[in-house]
Design an enzyme around this catalytic site. Structure first.
Site, PDB file in Angstrom:
ATOM      1  N   GLY A   1       0.817  -1.209   0.000  1.00 57.50           N
ATOM      2  CA  GLY A   1       0.000   0.000   0.000  1.00 57.50           C
ATOM      3  C   GLY A   1       0.851   1.259   0.000  1.00 57.50           C
ATOM      4  O   GLY A   1       0.527   2.253  -0.655  1.00 57.50           O
TER       5      GLY A   1
ATOM      6  N   CYS B   1       5.392   4.718  18.638  1.00 52.64           N
ATOM      7  CA  CYS B   1       6.568   4.635  19.493  1.00 52.64           C
ATOM      8  C   CYS B   1       7.801   4.662  18.606  1.00 52.64           C
ATOM      9  O   CYS B   1       8.058   3.743  17.850  1.00 52.64           O
ATOM     10  CB  CYS B   1       6.534   3.349  20.296  1.00 52.64           C
ATOM     11  SG  CYS B   1       7.419   3.446  21.835  1.00 52.64           S
TER      12      CYS B   1
ATOM     13  N   THR C   1       9.565  -8.495 -12.248  1.00 59.49           N
ATOM     14  CA  THR C   1       8.779  -9.706 -12.494  1.00 59.49           C
ATOM     15  C   THR C   1       7.592  -9.779 -11.544  1.00 59.49           C
ATOM     16  O   THR C   1       7.739  -9.549 -10.343  1.00 59.49           O
ATOM     17  CB  THR C   1       9.682 -10.945 -12.347  1.00 59.49           C
ATOM     18  OG1 THR C   1      10.763 -10.804 -13.266  1.00 59.49           O
ATOM     19  CG2 THR C   1       8.917 -12.224 -12.639  1.00 59.49           C
TER      20      THR C   1
ATOM     21  N   SER D   1      -4.112  -2.504  -0.181  1.00 59.97           N
ATOM     22  CA  SER D   1      -3.033  -3.382   0.268  1.00 59.97           C
ATOM     23  C   SER D   1      -3.593  -4.750   0.632  1.00 59.97           C
ATOM     24  O   SER D   1      -4.706  -4.846   1.153  1.00 59.97           O
ATOM     25  CB  SER D   1      -2.349  -2.755   1.491  1.00 59.97           C
ATOM     26  OG  SER D   1      -1.411  -3.664   2.027  1.00 59.97           O
TER      27      SER D   1
ATOM     28  N   HIS E   1      -2.348  -7.169   2.874  1.00 65.45           N
ATOM     29  CA  HIS E   1      -2.262  -7.766   4.217  1.00 65.45           C
ATOM     30  C   HIS E   1      -3.273  -7.224   5.212  1.00 65.45           C
ATOM     31  O   HIS E   1      -3.385  -7.741   6.308  1.00 65.45           O
ATOM     32  CB  HIS E   1      -0.828  -7.687   4.770  1.00 65.45           C
ATOM     33  CG  HIS E   1      -0.372  -6.335   5.223  1.00 65.45           C
ATOM     34  ND1 HIS E   1      -0.344  -5.990   6.548  1.00 65.45           N
ATOM     35  CD2 HIS E   1       0.080  -5.262   4.545  1.00 65.45           C
ATOM     36  CE1 HIS E   1       0.126  -4.751   6.670  1.00 65.45           C
ATOM     37  NE2 HIS E   1       0.390  -4.299   5.467  1.00 65.45           N
TER      38      HIS E   1
HETATM   39  C1  LIG Z   1      -1.390  -0.281   6.305  1.00 61.93           C
HETATM   40  C2  LIG Z   1      -1.712   0.986   5.628  1.00 61.93           C
HETATM   41  C3  LIG Z   1      -0.903   1.472   4.590  1.00 61.93           C
HETATM   42  C4  LIG Z   1       0.370   0.800   4.168  1.00 61.93           C
HETATM   43  O1  LIG Z   1       0.159  -0.412   3.519  1.00 61.93           O
HETATM   44  P1  LIG Z   1       1.407  -1.448   3.426  1.00 61.93           P
HETATM   45  O2  LIG Z   1       0.930  -2.495   2.507  1.00 61.93           O
HETATM   46  O3  LIG Z   1       1.643  -1.923   4.826  1.00 61.93           O
HETATM   47  O4  LIG Z   1       2.544  -0.667   2.894  1.00 61.93           O
HETATM   48  C5  LIG Z   1      -1.272   2.635   3.963  1.00 61.93           C
HETATM   49  N1  LIG Z   1      -2.383   3.295   4.335  1.00 61.93           N
HETATM   50  C6  LIG Z   1      -3.196   2.857   5.319  1.00 61.93           C
HETATM   51  C7  LIG Z   1      -4.407   3.613   5.652  1.00 61.93           C
HETATM   52  C8  LIG Z   1      -2.873   1.696   6.005  1.00 61.93           C
HETATM   53  O5  LIG Z   1      -3.653   1.272   6.985  1.00 61.93           O
END
Ligand SMILES: *Cc1c(COP(=O)(O)O)cnc(C)c1O
Length: 388
Positions: free
Chosen positions: A73, A324, A237, A199, A201
């Site tokens: 993301g 943190c 790739t 994203s 995950h």
């Molecule tokens: C987690 C998150 C991202 C970053 O996504 P990643 O795949 O961890 O780089 C960006 N924006 C928001 C709002 C998110 O919660």
């Protein structure tokens, strides 16, 4: 009571689901060919990627858009903003202080290169008024980037109204929808934005895969130079197994979303009601216009970190509301942006539920927090000074 194992930090990341894992597995050892090859296994890989791209576009209502796979993301956010300034040649960016660091730090970098950044003010409920955009916008603006749903307080922004304002000025609009996809219905065409980040995950796909959805006809400059992958815009790739995992995750996330979010909302309401019974406690962000699973609660007189660490000892994974860095506890930039004092911001805890949580989980979380907050306050000088 036995130690439990409750995961309630779904805004940080999610568990890879069985269906996603199953969708990925064939692409590690059986269908592993590079999609750029000429032989038939390669053609099969290329076809799988093409199909995933088309399916994701369909799931997100993207007849007018194109899906570009990215490594995460964060990359999608970087690409959207950096490409907009390059594409338009304009020197000003409008965003908000509620954004994820992926957007904020990109804007700060561009500021160091001479770009001007305008931050839209945000009221205490965590929802920016589109009127504020009307006041701030002009045709000197390259792009407006406002997130669809916030990762800390879960509030949902009026992105389609903002996109309409942008288009009145011929300004590009980007939205970070990383937290929104899978939790609320997301329709690219209805939102009217030019670019949207997501994203994997956060929606039960693995870490390390994301996408930028781009309106057709918007000729983004390439972000990574090299081969011809991703229609020549992002070389490297293709991560075929993860792309297949993302396809499955978005398919799962967009089917049955109403029942799922209704269930998660019930859990959230029970959790918030339970926690607000503790005195000197507040819910951060609008109670209604927020993601169903998000509860961000401040407990006056204590530190969110201490609370999160003690909850970990009870088998509960949640996040403190603060970032943190190098051992120093900085109050969250989002909580500061909605006007919380340092005392309230430091006492924040973020609990983000998913469909994997149960009523028993919620009741246990409430019980443990009530107990621990009482103990922490008993030894808090801030608490004694203001309350005791
Ligand atoms: C987690 C998150 C991202 C970053 O996504 P990643 O795949 O961890 O780089 C960006 N924006 C928001 C709002 C998110 O919660």
């Amino acid at each position: 009571m036995d130690k439990r194992n409750i995961y309630a930090d779904n805004a940080a990341t999610t568990r890879v689901s069985d269906s996603v894992l199953n969708a990925m597995m064939p692409y590690f050892q059986q269908n592993f060919a590079n999609p750029s090859g000429l032989y038939s296994p390669a053609t099969a890989s290329a076809k799988a990627v093409r199909q995933a791209r088309a399916d994701i576009a369909k799931y997100l209502g993207t007849e007018n858009g194109e899906v570009f796979f990215t490594s995460c993301g964060t990359e999608a956010d970087n690409w959207a903003i950096k490409s907009a300034v390059e594409l338009t040649g304009k020197r000003r960016i409008i965003t908000s202080r509620l954004e994820h660091h992926a957007v904020l730090k990109t804007c700060e970098y561009l500021k160091s290169k001479g770009f001007e950044i305008t931050y839209l003010p945000c009221p205490e409920n965590g929802i920016i008024e589109p009127e504020e955009l009307k006041k701030a916008i002009g045709n000197d603006v390259a792009i407006v980037s406002v997130m669809l749903a916030n990762n800390e307080i879960g509030t949902i922004q009026k992105v389609s109204e903002m996109a309409e304002i942008c288009h009145g000025y011929g300004v590009l609009m980007h939205t970070d929808a990383v937290q929104a996809v899978g939790n609320i219905p997301v329709d690219f065409k209805a939102l009217g934005v030019d670019m949207l980040s997501l994203s994997g995950h956060k929606i039960h796909a693995p870490k390390g895969i994301g996408a930028l959805v781009v309106r057709k006809g918007l000729n983004l400059p390439p972000f990574i130079h090299g081969g011809k992958q991703e229609l020549g815009r992002r070389a490297g790739t293709e991560n075929v197994p993860y792309i297949m995992g993302l396809r499955q995750a978005i398919s799962d996330a967009t089917t049955g979303i109403e029942e799922r979010s209704e269930y998660v909302l019930c859990l959230r309401e029970r959790l918030v009601d339970g926690l607000l019974k503790i005195e000197m406690t507040r819910l951060n962000g609008d109670r209604a216009d927020r993601l169903p699973g998000n509860a961000n609660i401040s407990f006056y007189g204590i530190e969110g970190e201490s609370l999160a660490l003690l909850l970990d000892m009870k088998g509960i994974c949640v996040s403190s509301g603060s970032a943190c860095t190098t051992g120093e506890t900085e109050p969250s930039h989002v909580l500061k942006a909605i006007g919380l004092s340092d005392e309230w911001a430091k006492g924040a805890l973020r609990i983000t539920l998913s469909e994997d949580n149960t009523i028993e989980d919620v009741d246990y979380i409430v019980e443990m927090i009530t107990e621990i907050v009482g103990k922490l306050r008993a030894s808090s000088t801030l608490w004694k000074r203001t309350i005791g």
